[in-house]
Scaffold this active site. Structure first.
Site, PDB file in Angstrom:
ATOM      1  N   ASP A  18      35.275  33.686  39.029  1.00 30.04           N
ATOM      2  CA  ASP A  18      34.649  34.484  40.092  1.00 30.04           C
ATOM      3  C   ASP A  18      34.409  35.897  39.564  1.00 30.04           C
ATOM      4  OD1 ASP A  18      37.257  35.421  40.038  1.00 30.04           O
ATOM      5  OD2 ASP A  18      37.463  35.581  42.197  1.00 30.04           O
ATOM      6  N   LEU A  53      43.139  44.010  44.649  1.00 27.59           N
ATOM      7  CA  LEU A  53      42.400  43.293  43.618  1.00 27.59           C
ATOM      8  C   LEU A  53      40.945  43.208  44.054  1.00 27.59           C
ATOM      9  CD1 LEU A  53      42.675  41.604  40.982  1.00 27.59           C
ATOM     10  CD2 LEU A  53      43.035  39.619  42.449  1.00 27.59           C
ATOM     11  N   GLY A  55      38.573  41.438  42.134  1.00 18.32           N
ATOM     12  CA  GLY A  55      37.968  40.236  41.583  1.00 18.32           C
ATOM     13  C   GLY A  55      38.389  40.013  40.149  1.00 18.32           C
TER      14      GLY A  55
END
Length: 118
Positions: A18, A53, A55
């Protein structure tokens, strides 16, 4: 990961990422995601203030290299996990293999599994 590989073999494992716009950037490099300031740190992408976070920083070649180097998977099997297996899982009949009638999406790799060209 070795146990997963022994149980599923390459035909049963799809490598996916991702990755964000920070993928492939050096440590501490800043980038914008959705108008928010982010930074690459500790192998991931984080909000610049460290609050969350943002990613992944993993590129597909990073996953292939990890399977080869850390798990001991043969290169051709790791590449299959990143190409043919996910294409088959998604039902994409024109992707995932070099055959007549399929898309010719090619990546040229160095012997150390760096992307040389696409």
């Amino acid at each position: 990961m070795r146990m997963l590989y022994r149980a599923k073999v390459e035909a049963g494992i799809c490598l996916v990422t991702d990755a964000t716009a920070g993928a492939g950037l050096p440590k501490d490099r800043r980038f914008s995601r959705g108008g928010r300031d982010c930074v690459v740190r500790d192998g991931a992408c984080w909000m610049a203030d460290g609050s969350a976070l943002a990613g992944s920083a993993a590129r597909m070649i990073d996953l292939v290299r990890q399977m080869v180097e850390a798990v001991g998977v043969p290169v051709h099997e790791a590449i299959r996990m990143a190409t043919e297996t996910p294409a088959r899982a998604m039902g994409w009949e024109t992707k995932g293999a070099l055959e007549a009638g399929r898309d010719a999406d090619l990546v040229l790799l160095t012997p150390t599994l760096e992307v040389e060209s696409t």
